[in-house]
Design a protein around this motif. Sequence first.
Motif, PDB file in Angstrom:
ATOM      1  N   THR A 132      -9.152  -2.642  -2.972  1.00  0.00           N
ATOM      2  CA  THR A 132      -8.094  -1.665  -3.185  1.00  0.00           C
ATOM      3  C   THR A 132      -8.426  -0.347  -2.495  1.00  0.00           C
ATOM      4  O   THR A 132      -9.436  -0.227  -1.795  1.00  0.00           O
ATOM      5  CB  THR A 132      -7.845  -1.448  -4.691  1.00  0.00           C
ATOM      6  OG1 THR A 132      -6.627  -0.717  -4.874  1.00  0.00           O
ATOM      7  CG2 THR A 132      -9.004  -0.731  -5.362  1.00  0.00           C
ATOM      8  N   ARG A 133      -7.549   0.626  -2.688  1.00  0.00           N
ATOM      9  CA  ARG A 133      -7.722   1.971  -2.146  1.00  0.00           C
ATOM     10  C   ARG A 133      -8.151   2.911  -3.273  1.00  0.00           C
ATOM     11  O   ARG A 133      -7.791   2.709  -4.432  1.00  0.00           O
ATOM     12  CB  ARG A 133      -6.394   2.477  -1.575  1.00  0.00           C
ATOM     13  CG  ARG A 133      -5.894   1.778  -0.351  1.00  0.00           C
ATOM     14  CD  ARG A 133      -4.415   2.097  -0.115  1.00  0.00           C
ATOM     15  NE  ARG A 133      -4.129   3.524  -0.147  1.00  0.00           N
ATOM     16  CZ  ARG A 133      -3.981   4.287   0.943  1.00  0.00           C
ATOM     17  NH1 ARG A 133      -4.098   3.746   2.157  1.00  0.00           N
ATOM     18  NH2 ARG A 133      -3.701   5.569   0.830  1.00  0.00           N
ATOM     19  N   CYS A 186       0.857  -1.187   0.000  1.00  0.00           N
ATOM     20  CA  CYS A 186       0.000   0.000   0.000  1.00  0.00           C
ATOM     21  C   CYS A 186       0.895   1.239   0.000  1.00  0.00           C
ATOM     22  O   CYS A 186       2.004   1.203   0.548  1.00  0.00           O
ATOM     23  CB  CYS A 186      -0.897   0.041   1.248  1.00  0.00           C
ATOM     24  SG  CYS A 186      -2.089  -1.297   1.379  1.00  0.00           S
ATOM     25  N   SER A 201      -3.485  -3.476  -1.226  1.00  0.00           N
ATOM     26  CA  SER A 201      -4.126  -2.704  -2.306  1.00  0.00           C
ATOM     27  C   SER A 201      -3.882  -3.382  -3.647  1.00  0.00           C
ATOM     28  O   SER A 201      -2.788  -3.284  -4.215  1.00  0.00           O
ATOM     29  CB  SER A 201      -3.588  -1.266  -2.325  1.00  0.00           C
ATOM     30  OG  SER A 201      -3.872  -0.628  -1.099  1.00  0.00           O
TER      31      SER A 201
END
Length: 303
Positions: A119-120, A31, A90
């Motif tokens: 995910t982000r 991430c 992510s």
Amino acid sequence: MEHYYNDFGTWIRRQFPFRVQKISVDAGFSCPNRDGRISYGGCTFCDNHTFNPAYCSRERSVSQQIADGKAFFARKYPDMRYLAYFQAYSNTYAPVATLRALYEEALAVPGVVGLVIGTRPDCVSAEVLDYIEQLSHRTFVLVEYGIESANDDTLSRINRGHTFADSRRAIVESHRRGILTGGHVILGLPGEEREELFRQATAISALPLDILKIHQMQIIRGTALARQFAASPFHVFSVDEYISLVSEYIQRLRADLVLDRFVSQSPASMLVAPRWGLKNHEFTDRLNHYLCAHGIRQGSRVV
């Protein structure tokens, strides 16, 4: 049984003519708030070991992990089909060529009928979304965004590394491409009391989301949040407080938004608080009884 909210189980059964099960995959991603692109240390609440099952290990290939997951589930449902769930960290945080290789490896496993990609919102470029849109034209694809909070002060406190505007932008761009889009929020983060969470519900409901996961805040041993809690304890919802909160929250969500789940269950050995001692289905039963007793339905207070 009567439903008081738009539940994921009913929805997913309408998408396929057979039973499907998610198989978690750890594809080796990181991430941007772990590797230094934004910051280090990750989110203050995060320890991915709390939800990675035993068969899910980044030391094994994607296809090997899925094969192990299939063996785990097939004992109960031999005719099951599967969604490869890219869950850990992510899962769009890589060049498109890398994503394509990993996703296609998963889809090549017999019995896999689609992907769920966690995910982000700051890890999806236009190029990545264009590729996922193309993929969605030939298989089931759901992208799940970790929103966590609609309050930028909270997002900063938990070292999230993105804003609510980033979440809105990613969700709108995904929806515009026709990508099935989910979100994840945590109720009970430090500093967020009931009224702030009701404001959040209204903001979440206004997003073009298809699916929403709601979880209680959990304090996991060894995390930055656990250290903060030990140094300066803050309020953690009891199960009855949380049921009351969720009941109010879902009334502020539009009725067509699919609700995937309301709680997460971390291993007891890793959990500091809250220690409710309930399995997920036991919590859901208690919530349904509460909704029934109080005549509460999703969307009843949307304005």
